[in-house]
Design a protein around this motif. Structure first.
Motif, PDB file in Angstrom:
ATOM      1  N   LEU A 190       0.824  -1.208   0.000  1.00  0.00           N
ATOM      2  CA  LEU A 190       0.000   0.000   0.000  1.00  0.00           C
ATOM      3  C   LEU A 190       0.862   1.264   0.000  1.00  0.00           C
ATOM      4  CD1 LEU A 190      -2.729  -1.052   2.585  1.00  0.00           C
ATOM      5  CD2 LEU A 190      -2.792  -1.242   0.082  1.00  0.00           C
ATOM      6  N   ILE A 191       0.352   2.274  -0.689  1.00  0.00           N
ATOM      7  CA  ILE A 191       1.003   3.585  -0.751  1.00  0.00           C
ATOM      8  C   ILE A 191       0.030   4.566  -0.123  1.00  0.00           C
ATOM      9  CG2 ILE A 191       2.020   5.335  -2.266  1.00  0.00           C
ATOM     10  CD1 ILE A 191       2.277   3.062  -4.387  1.00  0.00           C
ATOM     11  N   ILE A 192       0.424   5.177   0.979  1.00  0.00           N
ATOM     12  CA  ILE A 192      -0.533   5.996   1.718  1.00  0.00           C
ATOM     13  C   ILE A 192      -0.049   7.414   1.953  1.00  0.00           C
ATOM     14  CG2 ILE A 192      -1.458   3.961   2.882  1.00  0.00           C
ATOM     15  CD1 ILE A 192      -0.015   4.975   5.444  1.00  0.00           C
ATOM     16  N   TYR A 193      -1.034   8.286   2.037  1.00  0.00           N
ATOM     17  CA  TYR A 193      -0.855   9.667   2.456  1.00  0.00           C
ATOM     18  C   TYR A 193      -0.720   9.601   3.975  1.00  0.00           C
ATOM     19  CZ  TYR A 193      -2.204  14.705   2.492  1.00  0.00           C
ATOM     20  OH  TYR A 193      -2.259  16.057   2.654  1.00  0.00           O
ATOM     21  N   ARG A 194       0.425   9.976   4.534  1.00  0.00           N
ATOM     22  CA  ARG A 194       0.776   9.721   5.928  1.00  0.00           C
ATOM     23  C   ARG A 194      -0.288  10.176   6.929  1.00  0.00           C
ATOM     24  NH1 ARG A 194       5.445  11.456   5.441  1.00  0.00           N
ATOM     25  NH2 ARG A 194       6.663   9.548   5.318  1.00  0.00           N
ATOM     26  N   ARG A 195      -1.024  11.235   6.622  1.00  0.00           N
ATOM     27  CA  ARG A 195      -1.995  11.778   7.559  1.00  0.00           C
ATOM     28  C   ARG A 195      -3.165  10.820   7.823  1.00  0.00           C
ATOM     29  NH1 ARG A 195      -4.723  15.776   5.784  1.00  0.00           N
ATOM     30  NH2 ARG A 195      -5.418  16.409   7.837  1.00  0.00           N
ATOM     31  N   PHE A 196      -3.371   9.864   6.922  1.00  0.00           N
ATOM     32  CA  PHE A 196      -4.477   8.923   7.102  1.00  0.00           C
ATOM     33  C   PHE A 196      -4.037   7.615   7.753  1.00  0.00           C
ATOM     34  CE2 PHE A 196      -5.914  11.432   3.348  1.00  0.00           C
ATOM     35  CZ  PHE A 196      -7.027  12.010   3.948  1.00  0.00           C
ATOM     36  N   GLU A 197      -2.777   7.527   8.149  1.00  0.00           N
ATOM     37  CA  GLU A 197      -2.242   6.255   8.640  1.00  0.00           C
ATOM     38  C   GLU A 197      -3.002   5.744   9.858  1.00  0.00           C
ATOM     39  OE1 GLU A 197       2.006   4.205   9.981  1.00  0.00           O
ATOM     40  OE2 GLU A 197       1.952   6.316   9.360  1.00  0.00           O
ATOM     41  N   LEU A 209      -6.376  -7.596  10.602  1.00  0.00           N
ATOM     42  CA  LEU A 209      -5.435  -7.631   9.483  1.00  0.00           C
ATOM     43  C   LEU A 209      -4.228  -6.743   9.758  1.00  0.00           C
ATOM     44  CD1 LEU A 209      -8.080  -7.249   6.627  1.00  0.00           C
ATOM     45  CD2 LEU A 209      -6.982  -9.376   7.373  1.00  0.00           C
ATOM     46  N   LYS A 210      -3.096  -7.088   9.180  1.00  0.00           N
ATOM     47  CA  LYS A 210      -1.884  -6.292   9.324  1.00  0.00           C
ATOM     48  C   LYS A 210      -1.435  -5.820   7.943  1.00  0.00           C
ATOM     49  CE  LYS A 210       2.715  -6.247  11.402  1.00  0.00           C
ATOM     50  NZ  LYS A 210       3.735  -7.023  12.171  1.00  0.00           N
ATOM     51  N   PRO A 211      -1.567  -4.537   7.647  1.00  0.00           N
ATOM     52  CA  PRO A 211      -1.229  -4.042   6.305  1.00  0.00           C
ATOM     53  C   PRO A 211       0.270  -3.892   6.103  1.00  0.00           C
ATOM     54  CG  PRO A 211      -1.814  -2.201   7.697  1.00  0.00           C
ATOM     55  CD  PRO A 211      -2.023  -3.447   8.535  1.00  0.00           C
ATOM     56  N   PHE A 212       0.672  -3.872   4.854  1.00  0.00           N
ATOM     57  CA  PHE A 212       2.066  -3.574   4.500  1.00  0.00           C
ATOM     58  C   PHE A 212       2.090  -2.241   3.768  1.00  0.00           C
ATOM     59  CE2 PHE A 212       5.371  -3.968   1.049  1.00  0.00           C
ATOM     60  CZ  PHE A 212       6.424  -3.544   1.856  1.00  0.00           C
ATOM     61  N   TYR A 213       2.702  -1.232   4.392  1.00  0.00           N
ATOM     62  CA  TYR A 213       2.827   0.085   3.770  1.00  0.00           C
ATOM     63  C   TYR A 213       4.152   0.158   3.018  1.00  0.00           C
ATOM     64  CZ  TYR A 213      -1.005   1.227   6.955  1.00  0.00           C
ATOM     65  OH  TYR A 213      -2.191   1.243   7.630  1.00  0.00           O
ATOM     66  N   ALA A 214       4.081   0.018   1.722  1.00  0.00           N
ATOM     67  CA  ALA A 214       5.285   0.050   0.901  1.00  0.00           C
ATOM     68  C   ALA A 214       5.856   1.454   0.805  1.00  0.00           C
ATOM     69  CB  ALA A 214       4.978  -0.483  -0.503  1.00  0.00           C
ATOM     70  N   VAL A 215       4.957   2.451   0.813  1.00  0.00           N
ATOM     71  CA  VAL A 215       5.376   3.850   0.696  1.00  0.00           C
ATOM     72  C   VAL A 215       4.467   4.717   1.560  1.00  0.00           C
ATOM     73  CG1 VAL A 215       5.778   5.802  -0.860  1.00  0.00           C
ATOM     74  CG2 VAL A 215       6.107   3.476  -1.696  1.00  0.00           C
ATOM     75  N   LYS A 216       5.077   5.645   2.305  1.00  0.00           N
ATOM     76  CA  LYS A 216       4.331   6.677   3.022  1.00  0.00           C
ATOM     77  C   LYS A 216       4.825   8.035   2.526  1.00  0.00           C
ATOM     78  CE  LYS A 216       4.097   3.916   7.279  1.00  0.00           C
ATOM     79  NZ  LYS A 216       4.460   3.874   8.718  1.00  0.00           N
ATOM     80  N   CYS A 217       3.899   8.948   2.269  1.00  0.00           N
ATOM     81  CA  CYS A 217       4.296  10.250   1.746  1.00  0.00           C
ATOM     82  C   CYS A 217       3.354  11.327   2.287  1.00  0.00           C
ATOM     83  CB  CYS A 217       4.309  10.254   0.215  1.00  0.00           C
ATOM     84  SG  CYS A 217       2.699   9.885  -0.525  1.00  0.00           S
ATOM     85  N   ASP A 218       3.605  12.576   1.909  1.00  0.00           N
ATOM     86  CA  ASP A 218       2.835  13.699   2.443  1.00  0.00           C
ATOM     87  C   ASP A 218       1.978  14.403   1.399  1.00  0.00           C
ATOM     88  OD1 ASP A 218       3.748  13.588   5.169  1.00  0.00           O
ATOM     89  OD2 ASP A 218       5.696  14.249   4.429  1.00  0.00           O
ATOM     90  N   ASP A 219       1.772  13.771   0.258  1.00  0.00           N
ATOM     91  CA  ASP A 219       0.955  14.381  -0.794  1.00  0.00           C
ATOM     92  C   ASP A 219       0.284  13.267  -1.582  1.00  0.00           C
ATOM     93  OD1 ASP A 219       0.070  15.645  -3.278  1.00  0.00           O
ATOM     94  OD2 ASP A 219       1.304  17.355  -2.693  1.00  0.00           O
ATOM     95  N   SER A 220      -1.021  13.359  -1.737  1.00  0.00           N
ATOM     96  CA  SER A 220      -1.762  12.315  -2.461  1.00  0.00           C
ATOM     97  C   SER A 220      -1.290  12.175  -3.898  1.00  0.00           C
ATOM     98  CB  SER A 220      -3.263  12.627  -2.434  1.00  0.00           C
ATOM     99  OG  SER A 220      -3.766  12.555  -1.131  1.00  0.00           O
TER     100      SER A 220
END
Length: 282
Positions: A190-197, A209-220
């Motif tokens: 998953l690639i997520i906008y950090r604010r929604f983590e 469930l345990k997700p795998f966050y492949a990428v976290k960033c600060d812009d959608s």
């Protein structure tokens, strides 16, 4: 301590040389060095240290630099406001826009404002939600458009949009699906906008469930770019997905994954007639 000393300090910190700073400030080196020494004397701390390549800020100097920048910015804002008041140019309004509010304004109703304020002008500041809230705190802007969640203490708010989260993927196995469930995302990078983590974590934990966050960033938009490079599945608000990746978006069926764009302004800010009309128009 005075504004002149702060301005001198900031220029020297940027130039990293007294000679270059003096030239930029159109003053001689001795008076510049004197003002810096007076500033250090008043603070009781060394702000600069000499190196082989010139001078650099000490640790204390780096801390002081952020405060000096803020003081100078506030002084400039105050001066600009006074000048606008004197000249009658109060038809300028500063609006901060979060990156995820792209395309929301200006709307057609803004044209109606010119009937009342023919000389109206806008100062637009673009940043993420936290940057916009910081500008509101410092009174750099009059209004802000931000995305939930955020701390609403001391703010008036108006909800502009209600959006569900969308998945962005170029994986052909995902594309035929019209709707995804939480379990469909659990085994995906998953690639997520950090604010929604936190919201995502709570949902996955609730489902065991345990997700795998492949990428976290600060812009959608950054999340979408990574998804289009086949680095995973991006989870972004609907308006951003529609604007930047409509052909690759899939709806997610989950009622709690909702976000809002909101118009905000300080509760202690005087709402001018112009601001009232802008708020109504938005």
């Amino acid at each position: 301590m005075n504004l002149k000393q702060l301005r001198y300090f900031l220029v020297v910190a940027e130039e990293k040389q007294i000679t270059a700073a003096a030239k930029r400030l159109y003053i001689a080196q001795p008076p510049l060095s004197y003002q810096l020494k007076q500033l250090e004397k008043e603070l009781g701390a060394q702000l600069f240290k000499r190196t082989a390549h010139g001078i650099e800020l000490t640790d204390v100097g780096q801390i002081f630099q952020s405060y000096a920048n803020e003081i100078i910015s506030l002084a400039q804002n105050a001066e600009n406001q006074v000048h606008k008041t004197i000249s009658g140019e109060l038809e300028t309004i500063a609006i901060g826009m979060a990156s995820s509010s792209t395309g929301l304004i200006p709307m057609n109703s803004f044209n109606e404002l010119r009937k009342y304020y023919p000389e109206i002008s806008f100062d637009i500041y673009e940043d993420n939600t936290y940057g916009i809230l910081d500008k509101l705190e410092k009174k750099t802007i009059d209004l802000g458009i931000v995305r939930t969640p955020y701390n609403q203490t001391g703010l008036n708010t108006k909800t502009l949009t209600t959006e569900k989260m969308m998945a962005i993927s170029v994986d052909p196995d995902f594309q035929p699906k019209k709707e995804l469930r939480i379990k469909d995302l659990a085994d995906q990078p998953l690639i997520i906008y950090r604010r929604f983590e936190d919201i995502f974590n709570q949902t996955f934990a609730h489902h065991g469930l345990k997700p795998f966050y492949a990428v976290k960033c600060d812009d959608s938009r950054t999340a979408i770019t990574w998804a289009k490079r086949k680095m995973g599945v991006a989870l972004v608000p609907e308006s951003i997905a529609t604007t930047y990746a409509q052909e690759n978006m899939i709806a997610i069926k989950h009622a709690n994954w909702i976000t809002h764009l909101q118009l905000v302004w300080r509760k202690d800010h005087q709402v001018t007639p112009l601001m009232k009309k802008i708020i109504a128009a938005i």
